[in-house]
Design a protein around this motif. Structure first.
Motif, PDB file in Angstrom:
ATOM      1  N   GLY A 178      46.160  49.244  37.117  1.00 18.81           N
ATOM      2  CA  GLY A 178      45.654  47.877  37.194  1.00 18.81           C
ATOM      3  C   GLY A 178      44.250  47.751  36.629  1.00 18.81           C
ATOM      4  O   GLY A 178      43.697  48.696  36.055  1.00 18.81           O
ATOM      5  N   THR A 179      43.692  46.568  36.794  1.00 23.26           N
ATOM      6  CA  THR A 179      42.374  46.243  36.229  1.00 23.26           C
ATOM      7  C   THR A 179      41.503  45.596  37.283  1.00 23.26           C
ATOM      8  O   THR A 179      41.967  44.727  38.026  1.00 23.26           O
ATOM      9  CB  THR A 179      42.526  45.279  35.037  1.00 23.26           C
ATOM     10  OG1 THR A 179      43.316  45.906  34.010  1.00 23.26           O
ATOM     11  CG2 THR A 179      41.167  44.902  34.464  1.00 23.26           C
ATOM     12  N   ILE A 180      40.249  46.012  37.357  1.00 27.72           N
ATOM     13  CA  ILE A 180      39.242  45.331  38.167  1.00 27.72           C
ATOM     14  C   ILE A 180      38.033  45.064  37.293  1.00 27.72           C
ATOM     15  O   ILE A 180      37.733  45.820  36.360  1.00 27.72           O
ATOM     16  CB  ILE A 180      38.833  46.143  39.416  1.00 27.72           C
ATOM     17  CG1 ILE A 180      38.443  47.569  39.058  1.00 27.72           C
ATOM     18  CG2 ILE A 180      39.941  46.113  40.457  1.00 27.72           C
ATOM     19  CD1 ILE A 180      37.884  48.371  40.239  1.00 27.72           C
ATOM     20  N   SER A 181      37.342  43.974  37.608  1.00 18.96           N
ATOM     21  CA  SER A 181      36.199  43.558  36.793  1.00 18.96           C
ATOM     22  C   SER A 181      35.020  43.226  37.682  1.00 18.96           C
ATOM     23  O   SER A 181      35.184  42.738  38.807  1.00 18.96           O
ATOM     24  CB  SER A 181      36.567  42.335  35.946  1.00 18.96           C
ATOM     25  OG  SER A 181      37.630  42.627  35.060  1.00 18.96           O
ATOM     26  N   ASN A 191      35.562  41.009  41.022  1.00 19.14           N
ATOM     27  CA  ASN A 191      36.279  41.668  42.113  1.00 19.14           C
ATOM     28  C   ASN A 191      35.311  42.442  43.004  1.00 19.14           C
ATOM     29  O   ASN A 191      35.542  42.611  44.202  1.00 19.14           O
ATOM     30  CB  ASN A 191      37.327  42.625  41.564  1.00 19.14           C
ATOM     31  CG  ASN A 191      38.357  41.942  40.697  1.00 19.14           C
ATOM     32  OD1 ASN A 191      38.658  42.395  39.597  1.00 19.14           O
ATOM     33  ND2 ASN A 191      38.915  40.830  41.170  1.00 19.14           N
ATOM     34  N   TYR A 251      41.096  41.071  50.184  1.00 19.33           N
ATOM     35  CA  TYR A 251      41.409  40.454  48.893  1.00 19.33           C
ATOM     36  C   TYR A 251      42.805  39.831  48.944  1.00 19.33           C
ATOM     37  O   TYR A 251      43.669  40.274  49.703  1.00 19.33           O
ATOM     38  CB  TYR A 251      41.379  41.500  47.770  1.00 19.33           C
ATOM     39  CG  TYR A 251      40.018  42.050  47.457  1.00 19.33           C
ATOM     40  CD1 TYR A 251      39.225  41.491  46.453  1.00 19.33           C
ATOM     41  CD2 TYR A 251      39.509  43.148  48.143  1.00 19.33           C
ATOM     42  CE1 TYR A 251      37.978  42.006  46.138  1.00 19.33           C
ATOM     43  CE2 TYR A 251      38.260  43.678  47.842  1.00 19.33           C
ATOM     44  CZ  TYR A 251      37.498  43.101  46.835  1.00 19.33           C
ATOM     45  OH  TYR A 251      36.264  43.612  46.544  1.00 19.33           O
ATOM     46  N   ASP A 299      44.859  40.044  46.459  1.00 17.48           N
ATOM     47  CA  ASP A 299      45.718  40.994  45.754  1.00 17.48           C
ATOM     48  C   ASP A 299      45.467  42.401  46.311  1.00 17.48           C
ATOM     49  O   ASP A 299      44.377  42.963  46.141  1.00 17.48           O
ATOM     50  CB  ASP A 299      45.406  40.959  44.260  1.00 17.48           C
ATOM     51  CG  ASP A 299      46.342  41.823  43.433  1.00 17.48           C
ATOM     52  OD1 ASP A 299      47.032  42.691  44.014  1.00 17.48           O
ATOM     53  OD2 ASP A 299      46.370  41.656  42.196  1.00 17.48           O
ATOM     54  N   GLU A 302      46.472  45.222  45.272  1.00 21.76           N
ATOM     55  CA  GLU A 302      46.193  46.173  44.197  1.00 21.76           C
ATOM     56  C   GLU A 302      44.705  46.185  43.871  1.00 21.76           C
ATOM     57  O   GLU A 302      44.107  47.243  43.652  1.00 21.76           O
ATOM     58  CB  GLU A 302      47.002  45.833  42.945  1.00 21.76           C
ATOM     59  CG  GLU A 302      46.778  46.799  41.781  1.00 21.76           C
ATOM     60  CD  GLU A 302      47.567  46.421  40.544  1.00 21.76           C
ATOM     61  OE1 GLU A 302      47.066  45.582  39.759  1.00 21.76           O
ATOM     62  OE2 GLU A 302      48.689  46.940  40.376  1.00 21.76           O
ATOM     63  N   VAL A 303      44.102  44.995  43.827  1.00 18.87           N
ATOM     64  CA  VAL A 303      42.660  44.902  43.582  1.00 18.87           C
ATOM     65  C   VAL A 303      41.890  45.586  44.703  1.00 18.87           C
ATOM     66  O   VAL A 303      40.941  46.340  44.463  1.00 18.87           O
ATOM     67  CB  VAL A 303      42.227  43.423  43.442  1.00 18.87           C
ATOM     68  CG1 VAL A 303      40.698  43.297  43.474  1.00 18.87           C
ATOM     69  CG2 VAL A 303      42.778  42.833  42.151  1.00 18.87           C
ATOM     70  N   VAL A 358      39.306  48.649  44.012  1.00 17.10           N
ATOM     71  CA  VAL A 358      37.892  48.502  44.358  1.00 17.10           C
ATOM     72  C   VAL A 358      37.464  49.592  45.334  1.00 17.10           C
ATOM     73  O   VAL A 358      36.417  50.238  45.167  1.00 17.10           O
ATOM     74  CB  VAL A 358      37.608  47.102  44.951  1.00 17.10           C
ATOM     75  CG1 VAL A 358      36.215  47.040  45.569  1.00 17.10           C
ATOM     76  CG2 VAL A 358      37.752  46.028  43.873  1.00 17.10           C
TER      77      VAL A 358
END
Length: 372
Positions: free
Chosen positions: A47-50, A99, A320, A322, A324-325, A329
């Protein structure tokens, strides 16, 4: 803001010189635990976190992200060094790229009470120190590589009361140094910055007769030249003869360096000296066990410590939308604050690694992030 009088963390013991093993970036990250790692030693994370935030963490974040993504090939971590103020604003507004955030200060009591953290399901947040570094006072002066300055002189320079390099206040502390008859141009941050708040806190605490403004992440005066971000400050000082400014020490290479007076000696910046200041600092009183905000007092700097030390935080939600986030994190911050992550930052940015005692507290704090 009230602080605990007796609570001390064995936060930052003596900082050793760390050498990275060549395979460090290819090992599984020492995160909050190994629940995400399958039996074959690979990574099940994806996945992706920003994040946005502190530019002081820029060099460290580049190294952290590279190592974490190497160990977790299906994960993308985006960190945009927008500056602490923008990072906190994004976290409050719930911007999609927040995130988690990096910030050169924790949220203050008023901000915590107000809540409204749009990035989170609730207003319960996690704040942990991740990057501890000196704030260097750097200058560009032909033929001069180092200077000794006390707090009153530094405050005089940045308030505009001392406006020429051959002023007696500077010359008297630097015998044998040939100072030019040249105007001084202070450089400050044009964007809200935790580094700026750290620096103005130092001025307010140590030279109140000269620096009469309160500590702030926004520059309170009209003198000098503003620059965006840590990189902008370095660029401005590098390009301007007679310029002086403050910036994270990891970005101060190639500029003139200042040793700051503490007690009877002038202390050059170093990771060890910054660690000594933070080690003597208590936590802010009244916060939760997963809100590890330090109250650093430059006026109480012990002998041998460097009095302008940045404690830069990673700030996340406890809940959160989500899961996955939440998992990513939690794992990423766990990696950053692990022994491996701190060695990576020390190598990349010259920061002061967290002590084992503080790492244990951070590990406990991260358990507040709900992943299932």
């Amino acid at each position: 803001m009230k602080i605990a009088r007796f609570t001390r963390i064995a936060a930052l013991g003596a900082v050793a010189a760390f050498a990275l093993a060549g395979c460090a970036a290819n090992e599984a990250p020492a995160g909050n635990g190994d629940s995400s790692a399958p039996a074959d030693g690979g990574s099940s994370l994806s996945g992706t976190i920003s994040a946005t935030g502190a530019s002081s963490q820029g060099s460290a974040q580049e190294a952290w992200v590279a190592a974490f993504q190497t160990a977790n090939g299906d994960v993308t971590v985006n960190y945009n060094p927008t500056g602490s103020g923008v990072g906190r604003e994004n976290f409050i507004s719930g911007a999609a790229n927040s995130n988690f955030i990096g910030s050169d200060r924790a949220f203050n009591d008023e901000e915590i009470a107000a809540g409204g953290f749009g990035a989170c399901v609730t207003d319960d947040i996690v704040e942990v120190p991740a990057y501890i570094s000196p704030v260097a006072i750097a200058f560009n002066l032909d033929g001069v590589d180092t200077l000794n300055l006390d707090a009153a002189t530094i405050a005089g320079i940045f308030s505009g009361e001392i406006d020429n390099w051959n002023d007696d206040a500077i010359a008297s502390q630097n015998e044998g140094v040939e100072l030019p008859d040249q105007a001084i141009t202070p450089v400050f941050r044009s964007d809200p910055s935790g580094t700026q708040e750290t620096f103005t806190s130092y001025l307010e605490a140590t030279a109140p007769d000269v620096w009469t403004d309160e500590a702030s992440d926004e520059w309170p005066l009209d003198i000098g030249e503003g620059a965006q971000g840590t990189s902008g400050v370095k660029q401005a000082i590098s390009a301007g003869a007679g310029y002086i400014g403050f910036l994270d020490a990891s970005q101060a290479d190639g500029l003139g360096q200042t040793a700051v007076k503490v007690g009877d000696e002038y202390v050059p910046y170093s990771a060890d000296a910054a660690a000594a200041l933070v080690e003597a600092s208590p936590l802010v009183e009244g916060r939760s066990d997963h809100d590890l905000a330090f109250e650093v007092d430059a006026a109480a700097a012990p002998d041998g410590s460097y009095p302008i030390a940045l404690v830069s935080y990673l700030i996340a939600c406890t809940e959160y939308e989500d899961p996955e986030v939440a998992t990513l994190v939690k794992e990423y911050i766990g990696f950053v604050t692990s022994t491996e992550g701190q060695e990576i930052a020390a190598e990349a940015a010259g920061s002061a690694p967290l002590s084992s005692g503080l790492q244990e507290q951070i590990s406990t704090a991260l358990e507040a992030i709900q992943v299932g």
